[in-house]
Design a protein around this motif. Structure first.
Motif, PDB file in Angstrom:
ATOM      1  N   PHE A 110      74.911   9.331  42.198  1.00 54.74           N
ATOM      2  CA  PHE A 110      74.979   7.886  42.401  1.00 54.74           C
ATOM      3  C   PHE A 110      74.160   7.445  43.597  1.00 54.74           C
ATOM      4  CE2 PHE A 110      78.903   8.544  39.990  1.00 54.74           C
ATOM      5  CZ  PHE A 110      78.791   7.531  39.063  1.00 54.74           C
ATOM      6  N   PHE A 156      73.876   4.400  46.348  1.00 59.16           N
ATOM      7  CA  PHE A 156      74.631   3.287  46.933  1.00 59.16           C
ATOM      8  C   PHE A 156      73.676   2.445  47.762  1.00 59.16           C
ATOM      9  CE2 PHE A 156      78.904   4.515  45.893  1.00 59.16           C
ATOM     10  CZ  PHE A 156      78.810   5.885  45.708  1.00 59.16           C
ATOM     11  N   TRP A 177      71.889   5.313  50.217  1.00 57.71           N
ATOM     12  CA  TRP A 177      72.035   6.765  50.219  1.00 57.71           C
ATOM     13  C   TRP A 177      72.365   7.251  48.822  1.00 57.71           C
ATOM     14  CZ3 TRP A 177      76.399   4.467  53.013  1.00 57.71           C
ATOM     15  CH2 TRP A 177      77.615   4.528  52.309  1.00 57.71           C
ATOM     16  N   TYR A 183      72.373   2.505  54.589  1.00 59.50           N
ATOM     17  CA  TYR A 183      72.067   2.288  53.172  1.00 59.50           C
ATOM     18  C   TYR A 183      70.567   2.313  52.972  1.00 59.50           C
ATOM     19  CZ  TYR A 183      76.888   0.823  52.435  1.00 59.50           C
ATOM     20  OH  TYR A 183      78.252   0.786  52.344  1.00 59.50           O
ATOM     21  N   THR A 223      83.213   6.975  44.746  1.00 61.65           N
ATOM     22  CA  THR A 223      82.870   5.639  45.232  1.00 61.65           C
ATOM     23  C   THR A 223      82.152   5.830  46.567  1.00 61.65           C
ATOM     24  OG1 THR A 223      84.819   5.243  46.584  1.00 61.65           O
ATOM     25  CG2 THR A 223      85.028   4.771  44.249  1.00 61.65           C
ATOM     26  N   SER A 224      81.767   4.715  47.206  1.00 61.68           N
ATOM     27  CA  SER A 224      81.038   4.868  48.464  1.00 61.68           C
ATOM     28  C   SER A 224      81.942   5.444  49.555  1.00 61.68           C
ATOM     29  CB  SER A 224      80.456   3.536  48.909  1.00 61.68           C
ATOM     30  OG  SER A 224      81.496   2.621  49.157  1.00 61.68           O
ATOM     31  N   ARG A 225      83.253   5.389  49.348  1.00 59.78           N
ATOM     32  CA  ARG A 225      84.158   5.880  50.385  1.00 59.78           C
ATOM     33  C   ARG A 225      84.972   7.098  49.985  1.00 59.78           C
ATOM     34  NH1 ARG A 225      86.310   0.015  51.248  1.00 59.78           N
ATOM     35  NH2 ARG A 225      85.135  -0.134  49.329  1.00 59.78           N
ATOM     36  N   ASP A 245      82.456  -3.211  51.282  1.00 61.49           N
ATOM     37  CA  ASP A 245      82.714  -2.154  52.270  1.00 61.49           C
ATOM     38  C   ASP A 245      83.522  -2.678  53.463  1.00 61.49           C
ATOM     39  OD1 ASP A 245      80.987  -3.541  53.832  1.00 61.49           O
ATOM     40  OD2 ASP A 245      79.436  -2.004  53.948  1.00 61.49           O
ATOM     41  N   VAL A 280      78.450  -3.685  48.233  1.00 54.88           N
ATOM     42  CA  VAL A 280      77.740  -2.418  48.061  1.00 54.88           C
ATOM     43  C   VAL A 280      77.571  -2.199  46.564  1.00 54.88           C
ATOM     44  CG1 VAL A 280      77.771   0.056  48.498  1.00 54.88           C
ATOM     45  CG2 VAL A 280      78.974  -1.469  50.032  1.00 54.88           C
ATOM     46  N   VAL A 287      80.688  12.510  49.355  1.00 53.72           N
ATOM     47  CA  VAL A 287      80.606  11.182  49.977  1.00 53.72           C
ATOM     48  C   VAL A 287      79.678  11.256  51.180  1.00 53.72           C
ATOM     49  CG1 VAL A 287      82.842  10.195  49.330  1.00 53.72           C
ATOM     50  CG2 VAL A 287      82.709  11.724  51.271  1.00 53.72           C
ATOM     51  N   GLN A 300      76.732   0.351  43.457  1.00 56.25           N
ATOM     52  CA  GLN A 300      76.726   1.775  43.117  1.00 56.25           C
ATOM     53  C   GLN A 300      76.122   1.916  41.726  1.00 56.25           C
ATOM     54  OE1 GLN A 300      80.665   3.402  42.915  1.00 56.25           O
ATOM     55  NE2 GLN A 300      79.986   5.412  42.272  1.00 56.25           N
TER      56      GLN A 300
END
Lengths: 138, 228
Positions: free
Chosen positions: A70, A72, A44, A42, B199-201, A117, A123, A35, A125
């Motif tokens: 991935f 984002f 990233w 952003y 996920t982004s988090r 977010d 956001v 992560v 992905q």
């Protein structure tokens, strides 16, 4: 000779991603394992090992790990364009892996989703799983 | 959206009963492996969260409305404790009624300070939207009154137990032809993909693909009847 792990493959993947100048420049938030830290800008990119089976044959070990990669981004078009650059950088790329010879690196699964977010903004992905096959003679 | 499906459609063979049985066993093997890998929350939310209570500047006798249903603060607190995720009046409705913000406080064991739990508050507003429909008014009343389990709310209550993801993994014969047998391993929990993939988090905690990939080298000997 001791058998290798997936670590040099991860290194090779990051090297291949960084070697793509357009991708590197566009990723304001950088490339992160797992992560991105809180507060990253952003867009990233994250990468991580998804699975890593090892198959032993006579005289060699074949590692067939899958990697989550991935992008984002706040903008879906930007995220998809960056994902295309990731494809160009990695799909069927000849990775240079220390101590192992690369058989192939291919995207085997696509995924995309949208989320909200902490700031309440969307956001996007986009990415998928890349599978790499490497062979190490024993 | 929330499902992760894996087909191993490459498995081509004559449609033979014993082969089908062996594949069913093999799918179960992968299913068990995936189940063993699926992360499970270690503590129950009730134990971890402490006691929830509604707190508003208007005091304890304040009543709250969900659509046509009106409940007292105490009734809602009871519903909250019973459901695991409480139900409250949304912030916008309160604002419209000229009332101050509703805080949801938690008192954790060993902590002196009561503080607002924003995460729970977010869940509350989400739930409220779902329950404000008039067809749920009886459900809300029954939960508040503590009599029996209620349709959707009852299911949610059950799903608060840890291990939902693990329990939701199953395999099934999902088609095929005379030359093809297809089994699918599924994780039915709606959030399965957010566990399997990053996920982004959150980082990924994969359980399905690793189970499948690890089984790959065992498939051929298994089909020949050599279990190992």
């Amino acid at each position: 000779m001791a058998r290798g792990t997936v670590a040099p493959i991860a290194r090779a993947i990051v090297q291949a991603l960084r070697a793509n100048t357009a991708l590197k420049t566009a990723l304001n938030g950088g490339i992160h394992e797992g992560v991105a830290p809180l507060g990253s800008e952003y867009p990233w990119l994250t990468y991580g090992l998804h699975y890593g089976p090892q198959e032993r044959a006579w005289g060699s070990t074949v590692l067939t790990p899958g990697w989550d990669i991935f992008v984002f981004g706040r903008d879906q078009v930007e995220a998809r364009n960056l994902d295309q650059l990731v494809m160009e950088a990695l799909d069927d790329a000849a990775l240079t892996v220390d101590g192992q010879s690369t058989l192939f690196c291919r995207r085997i699964l696509d995924m995309s989703s949208a989320d909200v977010d902490e700031e309440g903004l969307k956001v996007y992905q986009v990415g998928g799983v890349f599978e790499t096959w490497t062979n190490q003679d024993l | 959206m929330g499902e992760v499906n894996i087909d191993f459609s490459q498995v081509k063979a004559d449609l033979h009963e014993s082969l089908d049985d062996r594949l069913a066993d093999f799918a179960e093997l992968i299913e068990d492996d995936a189940r063993a890998r699926a992360p499970v929350r270690k503590t129950t939310p009730g134990r971890r969260r402490g006691r929830l209570s509604a707190f508003s500047p208007e005091g304890r006798n304040q009543t709250y409305s969900f659509g046509r249903v009106t409940l007292s603060g105490e009734e809602i607190t009871r519903a909250a404790q019973r459901l695991g995720v409480p139900l409250f009046l949304s912030m916008s409705s309160r604002r419209k009624a000229g009332k101050g913000p509703l805080l949801i406080r938690e008192r954790r064991p060993g902590r002196r300070i009561k503080r607002e739990n924003t995460l729970v508050r977010r869940k509350v507003f989400k739930q409220l939207r779902q329950y404000s429909d008039s067809k749920y008014k009886e459900s809300i009343r029954r939960i508040a009154g503590g009599t029996g389990r209620v349709t959707k709310a009852g299911r949610d209550e059950e799903d608060v137990r840890p291990g939902r993801l693990r329990r939701s993994i199953y395999s099934e014969r999902s088609g095929g032809s005379s030359m093809q047998i297809i089994y699918t391993i599924r994780a039915g929990a709606p959030y399965a993909r957010y566990v399997e993939f990053p996920t982004s988090r959150t980082a990924a905690q994969p359980f399905l693909l690793p189970a499948l990939k690890n089984a790959r080298s065992r498939l051929k000997p298994w089909l020949k009847g050599r279990k190992r």
